[in-house]
Design a protein around this motif. Structure first.
Motif, PDB file in Angstrom:
ATOM      1  N   LEU A 191       3.894  11.593  16.435  1.00  0.00           N
ATOM      2  CA  LEU A 191       3.059  10.581  15.799  1.00  0.00           C
ATOM      3  C   LEU A 191       2.725  10.987  14.362  1.00  0.00           C
ATOM      4  O   LEU A 191       2.830  10.179  13.438  1.00  0.00           O
ATOM      5  N   VAL A 192       2.356  12.244  14.176  1.00  0.00           N
ATOM      6  CA  VAL A 192       2.038  12.736  12.829  1.00  0.00           C
ATOM      7  C   VAL A 192       3.287  12.684  11.945  1.00  0.00           C
ATOM      8  O   VAL A 192       3.211  12.296  10.778  1.00  0.00           O
ATOM      9  N   MET A 193       4.450  13.030  12.494  1.00  0.00           N
ATOM     10  CA  MET A 193       5.699  12.954  11.721  1.00  0.00           C
ATOM     11  C   MET A 193       5.973  11.528  11.258  1.00  0.00           C
ATOM     12  O   MET A 193       6.385  11.300  10.120  1.00  0.00           O
ATOM     13  N   LEU A 194       5.746  10.562  12.150  1.00  0.00           N
ATOM     14  CA  LEU A 194       5.953   9.157  11.778  1.00  0.00           C
ATOM     15  C   LEU A 194       4.990   8.741  10.665  1.00  0.00           C
ATOM     16  O   LEU A 194       5.388   8.077   9.705  1.00  0.00           O
ATOM     17  N   TYR A 195       3.734   9.118  10.802  1.00  0.00           N
ATOM     18  CA  TYR A 195       2.760   8.782   9.759  1.00  0.00           C
ATOM     19  C   TYR A 195       3.083   9.481   8.445  1.00  0.00           C
ATOM     20  O   TYR A 195       2.925   8.890   7.372  1.00  0.00           O
ATOM     21  N   ASP A 196       3.537  10.742   8.511  1.00  0.00           N
ATOM     22  CA  ASP A 196       3.927  11.446   7.287  1.00  0.00           C
ATOM     23  C   ASP A 196       5.051  10.701   6.583  1.00  0.00           C
ATOM     24  O   ASP A 196       5.029  10.500   5.368  1.00  0.00           O
ATOM     25  N   ARG A 197       6.048  10.278   7.360  1.00  0.00           N
ATOM     26  CA  ARG A 197       7.186   9.577   6.750  1.00  0.00           C
ATOM     27  C   ARG A 197       6.770   8.200   6.243  1.00  0.00           C
ATOM     28  O   ARG A 197       7.228   7.759   5.186  1.00  0.00           O
ATOM     29  N   LEU A 198       5.889   7.526   6.965  1.00  0.00           N
ATOM     30  CA  LEU A 198       5.391   6.225   6.521  1.00  0.00           C
ATOM     31  C   LEU A 198       4.688   6.367   5.176  1.00  0.00           C
ATOM     32  O   LEU A 198       4.944   5.591   4.241  1.00  0.00           O
ATOM     33  N   ALA A 199       3.822   7.357   5.049  1.00  0.00           N
ATOM     34  CA  ALA A 199       3.121   7.587   3.779  1.00  0.00           C
ATOM     35  C   ALA A 199       4.115   7.924   2.668  1.00  0.00           C
ATOM     36  O   ALA A 199       3.982   7.443   1.538  1.00  0.00           O
ATOM     37  N   LEU A 200       5.121   8.724   2.985  1.00  0.00           N
ATOM     38  CA  LEU A 200       6.140   9.079   2.001  1.00  0.00           C
ATOM     39  C   LEU A 200       6.928   7.847   1.566  1.00  0.00           C
ATOM     40  O   LEU A 200       7.202   7.661   0.377  1.00  0.00           O
ATOM     41  N   ASP A 201       7.299   6.995   2.525  1.00  0.00           N
ATOM     42  CA  ASP A 201       8.020   5.761   2.190  1.00  0.00           C
ATOM     43  C   ASP A 201       7.209   4.896   1.233  1.00  0.00           C
ATOM     44  O   ASP A 201       7.750   4.343   0.271  1.00  0.00           O
ATOM     45  N   LEU A 202       5.915   4.782   1.486  1.00  0.00           N
ATOM     46  CA  LEU A 202       5.063   3.967   0.615  1.00  0.00           C
ATOM     47  C   LEU A 202       4.953   4.581  -0.776  1.00  0.00           C
ATOM     48  O   LEU A 202       5.010   3.862  -1.786  1.00  0.00           O
ATOM     49  N   GLU A 203       4.811   5.887  -0.832  1.00  0.00           N
ATOM     50  CA  GLU A 203       4.752   6.581  -2.121  1.00  0.00           C
ATOM     51  C   GLU A 203       6.058   6.373  -2.899  1.00  0.00           C
ATOM     52  O   GLU A 203       6.039   6.066  -4.095  1.00  0.00           O
ATOM     53  N   ARG A 204       7.182   6.524  -2.203  1.00  0.00           N
ATOM     54  CA  ARG A 204       8.485   6.337  -2.855  1.00  0.00           C
ATOM     55  C   ARG A 204       8.695   4.893  -3.295  1.00  0.00           C
ATOM     56  O   ARG A 204       9.276   4.635  -4.356  1.00  0.00           O
ATOM     57  N   ALA A 205       8.234   3.946  -2.494  1.00  0.00           N
ATOM     58  CA  ALA A 205       8.370   2.531  -2.858  1.00  0.00           C
ATOM     59  C   ALA A 205       7.579   2.230  -4.115  1.00  0.00           C
ATOM     60  O   ALA A 205       8.061   1.535  -5.022  1.00  0.00           O
ATOM     61  N   GLN A 206       6.379   2.761  -4.195  1.00  0.00           N
ATOM     62  CA  GLN A 206       5.553   2.549  -5.379  1.00  0.00           C
ATOM     63  C   GLN A 206       6.214   3.150  -6.616  1.00  0.00           C
ATOM     64  O   GLN A 206       6.260   2.521  -7.671  1.00  0.00           O
ATOM     65  N   ALA A 207       6.752   4.352  -6.473  1.00  0.00           N
ATOM     66  CA  ALA A 207       7.423   5.010  -7.601  1.00  0.00           C
ATOM     67  C   ALA A 207       8.671   4.235  -8.017  1.00  0.00           C
ATOM     68  O   ALA A 207       8.937   4.069  -9.212  1.00  0.00           O
ATOM     69  N   ALA A 208       9.423   3.743  -7.035  1.00  0.00           N
ATOM     70  CA  ALA A 208      10.642   2.986  -7.342  1.00  0.00           C
ATOM     71  C   ALA A 208      10.297   1.708  -8.100  1.00  0.00           C
ATOM     72  O   ALA A 208      10.956   1.361  -9.078  1.00  0.00           O
ATOM     73  N   LEU A 209       9.259   1.005  -7.658  1.00  0.00           N
ATOM     74  CA  LEU A 209       8.847  -0.212  -8.371  1.00  0.00           C
ATOM     75  C   LEU A 209       8.406   0.122  -9.795  1.00  0.00           C
ATOM     76  O   LEU A 209       8.743  -0.608 -10.736  1.00  0.00           O
ATOM     77  N   ALA A 210       7.663   1.209  -9.948  1.00  0.00           N
ATOM     78  CA  ALA A 210       7.205   1.607 -11.283  1.00  0.00           C
ATOM     79  C   ALA A 210       8.392   1.915 -12.198  1.00  0.00           C
ATOM     80  O   ALA A 210       8.326   1.679 -13.404  1.00  0.00           O
ATOM     81  N   ASP A 211       9.486   2.399 -11.608  1.00  0.00           N
ATOM     82  CA  ASP A 211      10.702   2.701 -12.378  1.00  0.00           C
ATOM     83  C   ASP A 211      11.615   1.488 -12.538  1.00  0.00           C
ATOM     84  O   ASP A 211      12.699   1.606 -13.104  1.00  0.00           O
ATOM     85  N   GLY A 212      11.209   0.363 -11.963  1.00  0.00           N
ATOM     86  CA  GLY A 212      12.021  -0.846 -12.056  1.00  0.00           C
ATOM     87  C   GLY A 212      13.160  -0.902 -11.048  1.00  0.00           C
ATOM     88  O   GLY A 212      14.050  -1.744 -11.158  1.00  0.00           O
ATOM     89  N   ASP A 213      13.136  -0.026 -10.061  1.00  0.00           N
ATOM     90  CA  ASP A 213      14.183   0.027  -9.039  1.00  0.00           C
ATOM     91  C   ASP A 213      13.752  -0.807  -7.821  1.00  0.00           C
ATOM     92  O   ASP A 213      13.266  -0.288  -6.829  1.00  0.00           O
ATOM     93  N   ARG A 214      13.960  -2.113  -7.929  1.00  0.00           N
ATOM     94  CA  ARG A 214      13.538  -3.024  -6.851  1.00  0.00           C
ATOM     95  C   ARG A 214      14.323  -2.790  -5.573  1.00  0.00           C
ATOM     96  O   ARG A 214      13.782  -2.879  -4.481  1.00  0.00           O
ATOM     97  N   SER A 215      15.588  -2.480  -5.695  1.00  0.00           N
ATOM     98  CA  SER A 215      16.415  -2.226  -4.516  1.00  0.00           C
ATOM     99  C   SER A 215      15.931  -0.983  -3.775  1.00  0.00           C
ATOM    100  O   SER A 215      15.785  -0.995  -2.553  1.00  0.00           O
TER     101      SER A 215
END
Length: 129
Positions: free
Chosen positions: A25-49
């Motif tokens: 469960l903690v591993m899933l939450y860790d990865r979920l938080a990481l995915d959200l962090e990466r998505a935010q960074a990708a959008l900030a870089d203009g990488d919509r895909s």
């Protein structure tokens, strides 16, 4: 695949296969938080895909959490299920609209939950030892 990548994949597979339900469960939450962090960074870089891929993976994790939730066993289950449904909806809208604010809102919910589950898992591991 390089030797290092192969060893890392094997290690990750072994870690998952031998993890307790609380650790998973903690591993899933860790990865979920990481995915959200990466998505935010990708959008900030203009990488919509790239952002879309991260948000899709985050959504898949939340759907897995929702499908494994047994709302009849725990009185907080229905509220957590409602929260997971909200997250799925927000992640979908964030992906469709490339909405960094929605991603930020999801992170504000996910990160404290992750920390709480991590603390609960550590507490349970300490009481078993």
């Amino acid at each position: 695949m390089s030797a290092a990548a192969s060893l890392r994949a094997r290690y990750m597979g072994d870690s998952i296969a031998t993890a307790s339900p609380q650790q998973l469960l903690v591993m899933l939450y860790d990865r979920l938080a990481l995915d959200l962090e990466r998505a935010q960074a990708a959008l900030a870089d203009g990488d919509r895909s790239g952002a879309g891929e991260q948000l899709q993976h985050a959504q898949d994790i939340v759907l897995e959490l929702l499908s494994s939730l047994r709302v009849d066993v725990w009185e907080g289950g229905p509220r957590l299920a409602a929260l997971y449904n909200w997250l799925v909806s927000e992640l979908m809208q964030a992906r469709i609209r490339n909405d960094a604010n929605r991603i930020a809102s999801c992170r504000q919910v996910v990160e404290p939950l992750r920390d709480a589950w991590r603390q609960a898992a550590a507490s349970l591991a300490g009481s078993v030892a």
